[in-house]
Write a protein that holds these residues in place. Sequence first.
Motif, short mmCIF file in Angstrom:
data_model
loop_
_atom_site.label_atom_id
_atom_site.label_comp_id
_atom_site.label_asym_id
_atom_site.label_seq_id
_atom_site.Cartn_x
_atom_site.Cartn_y
_atom_site.Cartn_z
N LEU A 208 0.83 -1.21 0.00
CA LEU A 208 0.00 0.00 0.00
C LEU A 208 0.87 1.26 0.00
O LEU A 208 0.51 2.28 -0.61
CB LEU A 208 -0.95 -0.01 1.19
CG LEU A 208 -2.07 -1.07 1.15
CD1 LEU A 208 -2.85 -1.09 2.46
CD2 LEU A 208 -3.01 -0.82 -0.02
N ARG A 209 2.03 1.20 0.67
CA ARG A 209 2.95 2.34 0.65
C ARG A 209 3.51 2.55 -0.76
O ARG A 209 3.69 3.68 -1.21
CB ARG A 209 4.10 2.12 1.65
CG ARG A 209 3.76 2.53 3.08
CD ARG A 209 5.02 2.77 3.91
NE ARG A 209 5.79 1.55 4.09
CZ ARG A 209 5.64 0.70 5.12
NH1 ARG A 209 4.74 0.96 6.05
NH2 ARG A 209 6.39 -0.38 5.22
N LEU B 248 3.31 5.72 -6.00
CA LEU B 248 2.95 5.82 -7.42
C LEU B 248 1.83 6.85 -7.63
O LEU B 248 1.83 7.58 -8.63
CB LEU B 248 2.53 4.46 -7.95
CG LEU B 248 3.64 3.41 -8.07
CD1 LEU B 248 3.05 2.03 -8.34
CD2 LEU B 248 4.62 3.78 -9.16
N ASN B 249 0.90 6.89 -6.70
CA ASN B 249 -0.17 7.91 -6.78
C ASN B 249 0.40 9.31 -6.78
O ASN B 249 -0.09 10.21 -7.48
CB ASN B 249 -1.12 7.77 -5.58
CG ASN B 249 -2.07 6.59 -5.69
OD1 ASN B 249 -2.34 6.10 -6.79
ND2 ASN B 249 -2.58 6.13 -4.56
N ASP C 244 1.46 8.44 -15.40
CA ASP C 244 0.08 8.78 -15.78
C ASP C 244 -0.90 7.71 -15.31
O ASP C 244 -2.04 8.01 -14.95
CB ASP C 244 -0.02 8.92 -17.30
CG ASP C 244 0.87 10.04 -17.81
OD1 ASP C 244 0.61 11.20 -17.45
OD2 ASP C 244 1.83 9.76 -18.53
N GLY C 245 -0.47 6.46 -15.36
CA GLY C 245 -1.34 5.37 -14.93
C GLY C 245 -0.51 4.18 -14.50
O GLY C 245 0.64 4.04 -14.92
N PHE C 246 -1.08 3.35 -13.64
CA PHE C 246 -0.37 2.14 -13.24
C PHE C 246 -1.36 1.03 -12.91
O PHE C 246 -2.54 1.28 -12.64
CB PHE C 246 0.59 2.40 -12.08
CG PHE C 246 -0.06 2.73 -10.76
CD1 PHE C 246 -0.31 1.74 -9.82
CD2 PHE C 246 -0.38 4.05 -10.44
CE1 PHE C 246 -0.88 2.05 -8.59
CE2 PHE C 246 -0.96 4.36 -9.22
CZ PHE C 246 -1.22 3.36 -8.29
N VAL D 281 -6.18 -3.05 -2.12
CA VAL D 281 -5.20 -2.58 -3.11
C VAL D 281 -5.91 -1.80 -4.21
O VAL D 281 -5.48 -0.70 -4.59
CB VAL D 281 -4.42 -3.78 -3.69
CG1 VAL D 281 -3.66 -3.38 -4.95
CG2 VAL D 281 -3.47 -4.34 -2.64
N THR D 282 -7.02 -2.33 -4.70
CA THR D 282 -7.77 -1.66 -5.77
C THR D 282 -8.26 -0.28 -5.31
O THR D 282 -8.15 0.70 -6.04
CB THR D 282 -8.98 -2.52 -6.20
OG1 THR D 282 -8.50 -3.77 -6.69
CG2 THR D 282 -9.79 -1.83 -7.27
N GLU D 283 -8.77 -0.22 -4.08
CA GLU D 283 -9.31 1.05 -3.58
C GLU D 283 -8.22 2.06 -3.26
O GLU D 283 -8.47 3.27 -3.20
CB GLU D 283 -10.16 0.78 -2.33
CG GLU D 283 -11.46 0.06 -2.65
CD GLU D 283 -12.32 -0.17 -1.42
OE1 GLU D 283 -11.94 0.28 -0.32
OE2 GLU D 283 -13.38 -0.82 -1.57
N ALA D 284 -6.97 1.58 -3.06
CA ALA D 284 -5.86 2.48 -2.74
C ALA D 284 -5.34 3.21 -3.98
O ALA D 284 -4.67 4.24 -3.86
CB ALA D 284 -4.72 1.69 -2.10
N ILE D 285 -5.63 2.69 -5.17
CA ILE D 285 -5.14 3.31 -6.41
C ILE D 285 -5.94 4.58 -6.71
O ILE D 285 -7.18 4.58 -6.63
CB ILE D 285 -5.24 2.32 -7.59
CG1 ILE D 285 -4.34 1.10 -7.34
CG2 ILE D 285 -4.86 2.98 -8.91
CD1 ILE D 285 -4.56 -0.05 -8.31
N ASP D 286 -5.25 5.65 -7.03
CA ASP D 286 -5.90 6.90 -7.42
C ASP D 286 -6.78 6.64 -8.65
O ASP D 286 -6.28 6.16 -9.67
CB ASP D 286 -4.82 7.94 -7.76
CG ASP D 286 -5.39 9.30 -8.14
OD1 ASP D 286 -6.61 9.42 -8.39
OD2 ASP D 286 -4.60 10.26 -8.22
N PRO D 287 -8.09 6.93 -8.59
CA PRO D 287 -8.97 6.68 -9.74
C PRO D 287 -8.48 7.34 -11.03
O PRO D 287 -8.73 6.84 -12.12
CB PRO D 287 -10.31 7.27 -9.30
CG PRO D 287 -10.27 7.25 -7.81
CD PRO D 287 -8.83 7.47 -7.43
N GLU D 288 -7.75 8.46 -10.89
CA GLU D 288 -7.23 9.16 -12.07
C GLU D 288 -6.06 8.41 -12.71
O GLU D 288 -5.64 8.72 -13.82
CB GLU D 288 -6.77 10.58 -11.68
CG GLU D 288 -7.89 11.49 -11.22
CD GLU D 288 -8.87 11.81 -12.34
OE1 GLU D 288 -8.43 12.03 -13.49
OE2 GLU D 288 -10.10 11.84 -12.07
N LYS D 289 -5.51 7.43 -11.99
CA LYS D 289 -4.39 6.63 -12.51
C LYS D 289 -4.78 5.15 -12.67
O LYS D 289 -3.94 4.33 -13.03
CB LYS D 289 -3.17 6.74 -11.59
CG LYS D 289 -2.57 8.16 -11.54
CD LYS D 289 -1.23 8.16 -10.82
CE LYS D 289 -0.60 9.55 -10.85
NZ LYS D 289 0.78 9.54 -10.37
#
Length: 290
Positions: A78-79, A84-85, A91-93, A108-116
């Motif tokens: 998560l860190r 990466l966020n 731009d995306g990952f 993990v899915t919810e931790a990703i910035d929706p814009e990426k």
Amino acid sequence: MQLINGKETSEIIKQEIAEEVKALVAKGGKQPHLAAVLVGNDGASQTYVNAKVKACEKVGFTSTLITLEDTISEEELLRQIDALNKDADIDGFIVQLPLPKHISEQKVTEAIDPEKDVDGFHPTNIGRMVLDIPSFLPATPYGIMQLLERYNIETEGKHCVVIGRSHIVGRPMSILLSRNTKVGNCTVTLTHSRTKDLKAEALRADILVVALGRAEFVTADMVKEGAVVIDVGITRVPDESKKRGFALKGDVKFDEVAPKCSYITPVPGGVGPMTIVSLLKNTLLAAEKK
């Protein structure tokens, strides 16, 4: 019967993306940057991620591959996602699934910035898709929609049956095909392992999308004449006659089903290459937003 060639179509789209990247950079935009996180050493995942890295190079993207041991803690992963966020150049990952059992895929899915979130799995992007608001679409369903569009397959008013209700393919596919869009306006039946008389439901399909992960599950007696069949599954089946010791099989028994179809995707070379292309298209969109 016409074969839906995902490999050929994906190469055409990659060329289109490469031209868009050149134009973007020429106007002073940044080179799109896609990162992938691979946890552990699952062979299929490694092959898939490597294919993504090669595709990035081909279209002029910058790519970063982060490999982590499967013993990494959930907190450490998560860190890494948080870093990466916050990295303005990326731009995306994606975080390649599946993950080790001690790590929550949902967290993990919810931790990703929706814009990426170029895999299109974040609840924000799924919600936007349901509401028909522009968003990153899940890569595999997005790839299938592009195949239907580029092969000019009529969907309006057709009865589509989806076999499989995963969050990654089945459910998003049912939503996309039911939307009021150029490729859409289907009447959709979403089926799964608890569906009563699955064969009867499948036989009603003008368009049959199979995403179960069970090799050669769909046989000729489950498909009506003239149906469009989209085979999403890919399973390694032991085969001593092959140099690798295994063969790749789809969820559809291709040899007996294909003669009944108007269109069908092969495995491999059908949906798989389109998933990677959709990831690239989402990443380009993320870069253009900047």
